[in-house]
Enzyme design. Structure first.
Site, PDB file in Angstrom:
ATOM      1  N   ASN A  55       1.885   1.205   5.858  1.00  0.00           N
ATOM      2  CA  ASN A  55       2.465   0.526   4.707  1.00  0.00           C
ATOM      3  C   ASN A  55       3.528  -0.424   5.225  1.00  0.00           C
ATOM      4  OD1 ASN A  55       4.720   1.540   2.018  1.00  0.00           O
ATOM      5  ND2 ASN A  55       3.454  -0.255   2.186  1.00  0.00           N
ATOM      6  N   GLY A  56       3.429  -1.698   4.837  1.00  0.00           N
ATOM      7  CA  GLY A  56       4.446  -2.662   5.276  1.00  0.00           C
ATOM      8  C   GLY A  56       3.792  -3.895   5.858  1.00  0.00           C
TER       9      GLY A  56
ATOM     10  N   CYS B 233       0.812  -1.217   0.000  1.00  0.00           N
ATOM     11  CA  CYS B 233       0.000   0.000   0.000  1.00  0.00           C
ATOM     12  C   CYS B 233       0.848   1.271   0.000  1.00  0.00           C
ATOM     13  CB  CYS B 233      -0.927   0.031   1.196  1.00  0.00           C
ATOM     14  SG  CYS B 233      -0.157  -0.466   2.691  1.00  0.00           S
TER      15      CYS B 233
ATOM     16  N   GLY C 101      -1.514   0.522  -4.697  1.00  0.00           N
ATOM     17  CA  GLY C 101      -2.616  -0.302  -4.200  1.00  0.00           C
ATOM     18  C   GLY C 101      -3.916   0.137  -4.825  1.00  0.00           C
TER      19      GLY C 101
ATOM     20  N   TYR D 195      10.873  -1.781  -9.110  1.00  0.00           N
ATOM     21  CA  TYR D 195       9.568  -1.982  -9.730  1.00  0.00           C
ATOM     22  C   TYR D 195       8.434  -1.117  -9.163  1.00  0.00           C
ATOM     23  CZ  TYR D 195       5.234  -4.432 -10.908  1.00  0.00           C
ATOM     24  OH  TYR D 195       3.969  -4.721 -11.317  1.00  0.00           O
TER      25      TYR D 195
END
Ligand code: SF4
Length: 465
Positions: free
Chosen positions: A116-117, A16, A42, A255
């Site tokens: 996030n994570g 996310c 996301g 990426y």
């Protein structure tokens, strides 16, 4: 994702993105724009929470940012401080309770959290919290921080410090109270989080591309192990541990992130371009003969440019991306799956016919998409296709919020390099080594765990199982 109907995703997914603003007149609108810039991180769900000094209001739902937030939804969110979240779920299901920000109303006031994570000791912490009476609303690991904070002692800052010290894994958190905003990174700095100034206030984002959209000026990144508090006193820095090291996820550069973002002060496009240069140097030494260089859109184009600059071979637009493919395309049969790739990418036949092509791809996960792209190029008349992967072979799972959960799904663990080259129908295949990656990136302050199997945090038996 429904694996019965949909072909499993062939690319990696980031969990996310988070975005927040402090002391902004149109906080919810700015957060909407910030999330829109982070949409690539996301697409399953989005949410915004706003604090107006006395309360926190939250709107969230499934879908893209533009689906969840129509004008009326944003107008409900009054207040000068705001946090938002875009989600791709790896941990926890996709039920609405797991959509973030997660809001908690407690005796000490309200808190909203966006994360996030991935917390790798989430299961242990959750069991221990439940034994002590905590009741969880959803199954996501992100809710744990709220329960840990509530059980802490002292001021809110001290409670956050205590909570962060109990967490292992990857986290970039934004925590919103009625009046203040906190931005936090884990002690290895695995997930990115940057700070910018906007007018008399501030903005915080997973990626700096969101600052450009709202006209905020980048100041610096939140440091590993740091808690940055935004309040009426301005921006203050605190730490929750002295045991820190910089290990930003290399896959952010390879990426995930947008090429116009700077992560930890390094431009993503420039980093990708340098990986292409190193691959070209290697091929020159080995005497590779080719006519043109092409990249798989969009994340491999920068590496293809770098390869072209170093090799002197022309950079061509050999593959064209169709930007209007729905992301929920159902592909139950092989023929439809092949059509799925053709819907997303077209080979530019007049450019590639009778050419010996160097094809740059950012990474190789399950291999099926790369194979279809090589076949697409050959069907369109390419004489040779030499596949160059601008990262090392992915051999190990990620425990930090990226959906590589087992070694079996990684094609590089299943085949020798020669067999993999034959499987892809490529004329040759090469990857970057970890040393070459470090050379391209100019250092070793990165997480390379999915390539090396050396993890910067302790592992937990329940995850390994
Ligand atoms: S294991 Fe790989 S994907 Fe996961 S954080 Fe490290 S570099 Fe990123």
């Amino acid at each position: 994702m429904n694996q019965m109907n949909n072909f499993p995703s062939q690319k990696l997914h980031e969990e996310c993105g988070v975005f927040g603003v402090y002391q902004q007149p149109d906080a919810s609108f700015l957060t909407f724009f910030g999330l829109h810039a982070l949409q690539h991180r996301g697409q399953e769900a989005a949410g915004i929470a706003c604090g107006d000094g006395t309360q926190i209001l939250c709107v969230k739902g499934k879908g893209l940012v533009t689906d969840v937030f129509e004008k009326d939804a944003l107008s409900q969110l009054t207040g000068a401080n705001s946090i938002g979240h875009v989600r791709y779920s790896t941990e926890g299901g996709d039920e609405i309770e797991n959509v973030q920000p997660i809001l908690a109303k407690a005796h000490m006031g309200s808190l909203a959290v966006a994360h996030n994570g991935q917390i790798i000791n989430a299961q242990d912490l959750r069991c221990s919290l439940e034994e002590k009476g905590s009741i969880f609303r959803g199954s996501s690991d992100s809710e744990i921080i709220l329960h840990l904070i509530q059980r802490g002692k002292g001021s809110l800052l001290e409670k956050i410090q205590q909570a962060c010290n109990l967490l292992d894994g990857a986290f970039a958190f934004l925590i919103l109270t009625e009046k203040n905003l906190y931005a936090i990174r884990d002690k290895n700095g695995l997930r990115p989080l940057s700070i910018a100034r906007k007018g008399n206030g501030f903005a915080v984002s997973s990626e700096t591309c969101a600052f450009d959209l709202i006209g905020a000026d980048y100041i610096r990144d939140v440091q590993p192990g740091e808690i940055v508090k935004f309040s009426s006193k301005g921006m203050q820095s605190f730490s929750y541990t002295s045991c820190v090291q910089e290990r930003i996820c290399a896959m952010e550069y390879i990426y995930f992130a947008r090429p116009d973002s700077n992560i930890c002060g390094r431009n993503v496009h420039t980093m990708r371009r340098s990986t292409g240069r190193i691959l070209a140097k290697k091929d020159r030494l080995q005497g590779l003969q080719a006519d043109i260089v092409i990249g798989v859109p969009d994340s491999s184009l920068s590496a293809a440019m770098g390869y072209s600059e170093e090799s002197g071979l022309p950079y061509e637009m050999g593959l064209v991306k169709n930007r209007y493919v729905g992301r929920t395309f159902i592909e139950p049969t092989q023929a439809q799956r092949d059509m799925g790739v053709k819907m997303k990418l077209s080979a530019n036949a007049s450019v590639i016919q009778n050419k010996r092509i160097v094809l740059l791809d950012d990474s190789l996960v399950r291999g099926t998409t790369s194979k279809r792209i090589v076949l697409l190029l050959k069907e369109a008349g390419a004489k040779e296709v030499h596949v160059r992967i601008a990262s090392p072979a992915i051999l190990y799972p990620c425990f930090y919020g990226v959906d590589i959960s087992s070694r079996k799904e990684l094609i590089s663990t299943q085949m020798s390099r020669d067999d993999l080259c034959a499987y892809l129908h490529a004329d040759s295949l090469s990857f970057l080594s970890i040393q070459e990656m470090e050379e391209a990136y100019g250092g070793s302050s990165f997480c390379f765990s999915c390539f090396s199997g050396k993890y910067p945090t302790p592992l937990y038996q329940n995850i390994l199982e």
